[in-house]
Structures are given as structure tokens and as C-alpha cells.
Write a protein that holds these residues in place. Structure first.
Motif, PDB file in Angstrom:
ATOM      1  N   ALA A  11      45.261  33.851  44.299  1.00 33.86           N
ATOM      2  CA  ALA A  11      44.092  34.384  45.193  1.00 33.86           C
ATOM      3  C   ALA A  11      43.436  35.618  43.803  1.00 33.86           C
ATOM      4  O   ALA A  11      44.277  36.016  43.230  1.00 33.86           O
ATOM      5  N   PHE A  12      42.328  36.113  44.314  1.00 34.51           N
ATOM      6  CA  PHE A  12      41.699  36.666  43.154  1.00 34.51           C
ATOM      7  C   PHE A  12      40.298  36.690  43.873  1.00 34.51           C
ATOM      8  O   PHE A  12      40.468  37.436  44.548  1.00 34.51           O
ATOM      9  N   THR A  13      40.341  38.876  42.920  1.00 36.01           N
ATOM     10  CA  THR A  13      39.427  39.473  42.699  1.00 36.01           C
ATOM     11  C   THR A  13      39.167  40.264  41.835  1.00 36.01           C
ATOM     12  O   THR A  13      38.792  39.974  40.593  1.00 36.01           O
ATOM     13  N   PHE A  14      37.626  41.560  41.651  1.00 35.04           N
ATOM     14  CA  PHE A  14      37.307  42.125  40.984  1.00 35.04           C
ATOM     15  C   PHE A  14      37.626  43.386  41.355  1.00 35.04           C
ATOM     16  O   PHE A  14      37.563  44.938  42.257  1.00 35.04           O
ATOM     17  N   HIS A  15      37.747  44.217  40.076  1.00 38.17           N
ATOM     18  CA  HIS A  15      37.959  45.572  39.955  1.00 38.17           C
ATOM     19  C   HIS A  15      37.761  46.241  39.074  1.00 38.17           C
ATOM     20  O   HIS A  15      37.913  45.546  37.970  1.00 38.17           O
ATOM     21  N   LYS A  16      36.301  47.298  38.980  1.00 36.92           N
ATOM     22  CA  LYS A  16      36.006  47.799  37.701  1.00 36.92           C
ATOM     23  C   LYS A  16      34.945  46.489  36.955  1.00 36.92           C
ATOM     24  O   LYS A  16      35.330  47.006  35.744  1.00 36.92           O
ATOM     25  N   GLY A  17      34.953  45.531  37.472  1.00 36.31           N
ATOM     26  CA  GLY A  17      34.107  44.576  36.927  1.00 36.31           C
ATOM     27  C   GLY A  17      35.553  43.437  36.531  1.00 36.31           C
ATOM     28  O   GLY A  17      34.788  42.177  35.045  1.00 36.31           O
ATOM     29  N   ARG A  18      36.442  43.365  35.897  1.00 36.76           N
ATOM     30  CA  ARG A  18      37.383  42.885  35.391  1.00 36.76           C
ATOM     31  C   ARG A  18      38.252  41.891  36.729  1.00 36.76           C
ATOM     32  O   ARG A  18      38.915  42.544  37.499  1.00 36.76           O
TER      33      ARG A  18
END
Length: 315
Positions: free
Chosen positions: A233-240
Motif C-alpha cells: 500500500a502506498f501514499t505520497f509525502h511531500k510529493g514522493r
């Protein structure tokens, strides 16, 4: 009985192994060519290799609808076809050819979770049990009469990988038990209740994307469902891109805007979740372990050096 086997990946491999170890005669194997699809490179034991090791003729097909295949099936003269994890539609002129038709082995408790990736979908949806069903194939997807079905419980910390190993061990007893019933002359089996049926599509990388408007309980199960070797599972933090490898539902309730990096709670960092997060009546998701886009894995409490900001579904 004379058996033609249709199958692919480890599910098909286990089915073929059970058939080869039984009193039945496997006269032909039909399997798919190797695939680069992310979910088809997982659990990829080769059906073709196993068949060839035992001197069983093998046909490679993406779809079972050509005249050469039909001719080879007629020449094989099977009493039954056994299919497990065949990835494309099998037409009636194929599944209805053997004297006893086609037995499809599916890794769900039909009629629920017909289609693809049933274990992952079932875990995400909080099902209390999963299992394997052997049913006679008809014109509708995973809809034929149930010959044999076995279930195993889903534990509160189980991953999709745990459930795979637990259910793949059911393939042999379910398949061979169903064949014994058919060989004994039994012809009346359990009709599926179509009012309880559900159908699910193949999973792709898009299905691993975290939507922070989901309740924390659903997201915690999503993380467990996307366990190694499945795509995380993934998300984005500060565009990364940031993969979530382990998480739990927070002890306390947190309010605000979904995706907010909010609070250190024990061994986790709580992210605000839920479409109604503004009410403050929902638990958050406490991230425990993450992996950065350069492959570095670390505790969430080390990754998030300060609270604040947001995790987002897209860069």
C-alpha cells in the motif's frame, strides 16, 4: 478418471501436483505463457515445468478458443477438465466437452468473491473466513453448482500472504474430494445463491493506492492485504512515494482533515482518516513501518521527524 488440467501459477501447480499424486490420469495440461503482470509474477510456480517433468503433454495458450486446442482436447478424451487460476474465459464447447464437464477450483467461498484476487478483497472487506470452492463450470463466471467447499478463519493480524498459504493447502483435499464425489456417480450438488454473489476485478498497482477518506479499520486491513510479496500500500509525502508496510488503528480518536500527519502515539505516527474526520469521532491510522521511494525501510517514528503536513493519494 482421465483428466485434462487448465491452470496457472502456484494455484495451478498445486492442483496439478495433487492430480499427479492421485489415482487419476492427467492426459493433457493447458497453461498460460509466463507473464510480466505484477500480480502474475507472484506465486509463479510453473505448471508447464511440472507437467513436462512427468511426461504430460503441455499446450500454452492465452485463450482456449482455437481449433487446434479443441482437436487436442477431443484426442485426449478426458472424463473431466479441472481448472484452477485459468485467467481467461473458457467457452462452452471446451468446458462442456468432457463426460463430466469441467470442475473449477476457486480460492473463495463462493458465491462471494467470484472473479479475481479474492483473498485480498476478502481481507480488505473484513471477512471472518476465506476458503476454496470446487464447482462445476457453466456459462456464468464462477457460478456453477458447488461440489465441495472448505473454509479457514481470518485472524485479526493475518496478512494476505498468511491466507494464501492457508488456503493453498486446501486445494488438494477440495479438488480430490470433489473428484471422488463425481467419480462415484453423484450428479446433484449445491446450487449457488446468486443473491449473495459478488464479483471482483483483477488488482493492479492502482488498487494499492491509499485513500485517506477510508476509515482507519479499512486502511489497516488494506496494509495487511498488500503484504509482501504483493505490491505494498502506498501514499505520497511531500510529493514522493511512501509505502506503508505496517500500521494499526489508533487507540484514540482524532479529528481534522484526512491525510494529516498528526500525532505520535506509542510506536506509531497517527494519520487522520475517514470521510467524516472533521467530527473527531474516528480513529486514525497509526503508521508503524514505511519504505521510502529509494527502498529505505524504517520505523514511521524515525521517518516523520516532525508532525504536520499531509499524506496524499497523488504527488
Amino acid at each position: 478418471m482421465r483428466v485434462v488440467m487448465f491452470g496457472y501459477q502456484t494455484w495451478g501447480h498445486r492442483t496439478l501436483r495433487a492430480l499427479l499424486d492421485s489415482d487419476h490420469e492427467v492426459v493433457l495440461v493447458v497453461t498460460h505463457p509466463r507473464s510480466d503482470h505484477v500480480y502474475e509474477k507472484i506465486w509463479s510456480d510453473s505448471v508447464a515445468d511440472l507437467a513436462e517433468e512427468h511426461g504430460v503433454p503441455v499446450l500454452l495458450r492465452n485463450r482456449p478458443d482455437d481449433e487446434e486446442l479443441l482437436t487436442r482436447l477431443k484426442e485426449a478424451d478426458p472424463d473431466i477438465i479441472v481448472a484452477n487460476n485459468w485467467r481467461t474465459w473458457i467457452p462452452r464447447r471446451v468446458f462442456g466437452l468432457p463426460r463430466h464437464g469441467t470442475l473449477n477450483v476457486h480460492d473463495s467461498l463462493l458465491p462471494k468473491y467470484a472473479g479475481f484476487s479474492p483473498l485480498i478483497w476478502a481481507l480488505i472487506n473484513g471477512e471472518s473466513e476465506v476458503g476454496v470452492t470446487a464447482h462445476l463450470m457453466d456459462d456464468d463466471l464462477d457460478a456453477g453448482d458447488i461440489v465441495r467447499q472448505e473454509a479457514v478463519p481470518v485472524g485479526s493480524e493475518d496478512t494476505a500472504t498468511d491466507l494464501f498459504h492457508r488456503t493453498v493447502d486446501l486445494i488438494a483435499p477440495v479438488t480430490l474430494g470433489a473428484l471422488d464425489l463425481i467419480a462415484s456417480g453423484q450428479t446433484e450438488f449445491t446450487k449457488q445463491d446468486r443473491s449473495r454473489a459478488s464479483f471482483f476485478h483483477k488488482r493492479s498497482l492502482e488498487d494499492s493506492r491509499i485513500d485517506w477518506t477510508w476509515p482507519a479499520e479499512d486502511l489497516e486491513r488494506l496494509v495487511r492485504a498488500q503484504s509482501e510479496p504483493y505490491p505494498s500500500a502506498f501514499t505520497f509525502h511531500k510529493g514522493r512515494r511512501l509505502e506503508v508496510l505496517a500500521a494499526r488503528v489508533s487507540r484514540e480518536r482524532y479529528g481534522g482533515t484526512p491525510g494529516r500527519v498528526f500525532y505520535r502515539e506509542g510506536d506509531g505516527v497517527v494519520i487522520v482518516t475517514g470521510a467524516d474526520a472533521r467530527t473527531g469521532r474516528r480513529h486514525g491510522l497509526a503508521l508503524r513501518r514505511v519504505r521510502t521511494d529509494d527502498g529505505h525501510e524504517l520505523p514511521a517514528t524515525e521517518y516523520f521527524t516532525a508532525m504536520g503536513g499531509y499524506l496524499t493519494s497523488h504527488p
